[in-house]
Design an enzyme around this catalytic site. Structure first.
Site, short mmCIF file in Angstrom:
data_model
loop_
_atom_site.label_atom_id
_atom_site.label_comp_id
_atom_site.label_asym_id
_atom_site.label_seq_id
_atom_site.Cartn_x
_atom_site.Cartn_y
_atom_site.Cartn_z
N LYS A 1 -1.93 -0.54 -7.89
CA LYS A 1 -1.97 -0.19 -9.31
C LYS A 1 -1.08 -1.12 -10.12
O LYS A 1 -1.45 -1.57 -11.22
CB LYS A 1 -1.52 1.26 -9.51
CG LYS A 1 -2.56 2.31 -9.16
CD LYS A 1 -3.72 2.27 -10.12
CE LYS A 1 -4.65 3.46 -9.97
NZ LYS A 1 -5.86 3.33 -10.81
N VAL B 1 0.42 4.72 2.87
CA VAL B 1 -0.76 4.53 2.02
C VAL B 1 -0.39 4.69 0.55
O VAL B 1 -0.86 3.93 -0.31
CB VAL B 1 -1.88 5.51 2.42
CG1 VAL B 1 -3.04 5.44 1.43
CG2 VAL B 1 -2.38 5.21 3.82
N VAL C 1 1.09 1.54 -0.74
CA VAL C 1 0.04 0.55 -0.99
C VAL C 1 -0.65 0.84 -2.31
O VAL C 1 -0.97 -0.07 -3.09
CB VAL C 1 -0.97 0.53 0.18
CG1 VAL C 1 -2.11 -0.44 -0.10
CG2 VAL C 1 -0.28 0.16 1.48
N TYR C 2 -0.89 2.11 -2.56
CA TYR C 2 -1.52 2.54 -3.81
C TYR C 2 -0.70 2.11 -5.03
O TYR C 2 -1.24 1.54 -5.99
CB TYR C 2 -1.69 4.06 -3.78
CG TYR C 2 -2.07 4.70 -5.09
CD1 TYR C 2 -3.38 4.66 -5.56
CD2 TYR C 2 -1.12 5.39 -5.84
CE1 TYR C 2 -3.73 5.27 -6.75
CE2 TYR C 2 -1.46 6.01 -7.03
CZ TYR C 2 -2.77 5.95 -7.48
OH TYR C 2 -3.10 6.56 -8.67
N LEU C 3 0.61 2.36 -4.99
CA LEU C 3 1.46 2.00 -6.12
C LEU C 3 1.52 0.48 -6.31
O LEU C 3 1.53 0.00 -7.45
CB LEU C 3 2.87 2.57 -5.93
CG LEU C 3 2.99 4.09 -6.02
CD1 LEU C 3 4.42 4.53 -5.74
CD2 LEU C 3 2.54 4.61 -7.39
#
Length: 219
Positions: free
Chosen positions: A134, A126, A129-131
Site C-alpha cells: 500500500k 502477510v 507485506v500489505y502495508l
C-alpha cells in the site's frame, strides 16, 4: 460526473456507488467476475468486467476515457493469506490504474489506502507485506504530476452503521471507522479538488463528513 471505481464489488466501493448514483453521478465499477455485475446494477452502477491483474494499461485506459474521476478501491485485503497478491493487487493494480488514468487524461484520482501504509515498513508477516505494498502504491501515485491525487487512509474498518461524523486530518491516530462513513467521505472528496495533493487519515469523530472535507480542502 462519471466516476470509474477499481475494485467495484468491494464493501466500500458498493457503498460509494450507491451514494454516487443517488447524487446523480454516473458510477462505473471494474469487477473481476461477471457474476458480480448484478450487485453493481443494484447499487446503481455500470459494471465492467476487467481484471486489473491481467489487463493492459490501454485496456484500462479505454474504460477511463471520458471519466471525470477515478477511484482505486481495489485490494487483496489485509487478512488475505496470499502475500504475492499484496504486490499484484495492492501495489501493481494501483500503479496500473494510475498509468491508465494518465493515459486517458483523467486527472482527479483517489486512492483508498490504509493507515500505517509505508513502503519501508519492516516485517515478514502477510500484514507487513500489505502495508509495504500500500505504501509503495501511494508513493507511485504521489510521483505523478499528471494526477490530482488524494490518498485516503482509513483506520480500522467496521460494518457498523455510519454516523456521518468523522475525524479527517493528516494525522488522526488510530481508531475505528465504519465503511459507510469511508464511502461518504470518498463521495465528497471526488468533487473536492482542494484536497488534491493531500494524504489524509480517517477515523470516527465528531465532525460532519461535508464539513470535515471542506476543512481539509481549505474552503
Amino acid at each position: 460526473m462519471r466516476i470509474v471505481i477499481a475494485g467495484g464489488h468491494g464493501r466500500i466501493a458498493l457503498r460509494l456507488e450507491r451514494l454516487l448514483s443517488a447524487g446523480g453521478h454516473e458510477a462505473v465499477g471494474l469487477i473481476r467476475r461477471p457474476e458480480q455485475a448484478e450487485d453493481l446494477r443494484a447499487a446503481g452502477a455500470e459494471p465492467v468486467v476487467l481484471d486489473l491483474e491481467a489487463a493492459s494499461v490501454e485496456e484500462v485506459a479505454e474504460v477511463l476515457r471520458g471519466a471525470d474521476a477515478a477511484v482505486f478501491a481495489a485490494g487483496a485485503g489485509p487478512d488475505s493469506r496470499t502475500a504475492a497478491r499484496k504486490d499484484t493487487v495492492d501495489r501493481g493494480a494501483a500503479v496500473l490504474f494510475a498509468d491508465a488514468a494518465e493515459r486517458a487524461g483523467v486527472r482527479r484520482f483517489l486512492v483508498v489506502s490504509s493507515m500505517g501504509a509505508d513502503s519501508r515498513h519492516a516485517g515478514d508477516e502477510v500484514f507487513d507485506v500489505y502495508l509495504r505494498a500500500k505504501g509503495a502504491a501511494d508513493d507511485a501515485v504521489r510521483s505523478r504530476p499528471g494526477l490530482e491525487w488524494t490518498i485516503l487512509r482509513p483506520g480500522m474498518l467496521t460494518d457498523d452503521a455510519g454516523t456521518g461524523l468523522v475525524r479527517l486530518e493528516a494525522r488522526t491516530g488510530r481508531g475505528p471507522v465504519p465503511r459507510d462513513d469511508v464511502a461518504a467521505v470518498l463521495a465528497e472528496l471526488v468533487d473536492s479538488p482542494g484536497t488534491a495533493g493531500l494524504t489524509l487519515e480517517l477515523v470516527g469523530g465528531g465532525t460532519p463528513v461535508m464539513v470535515a472535507v471542506k476543512d481539509v480542502a481549505g474552503n
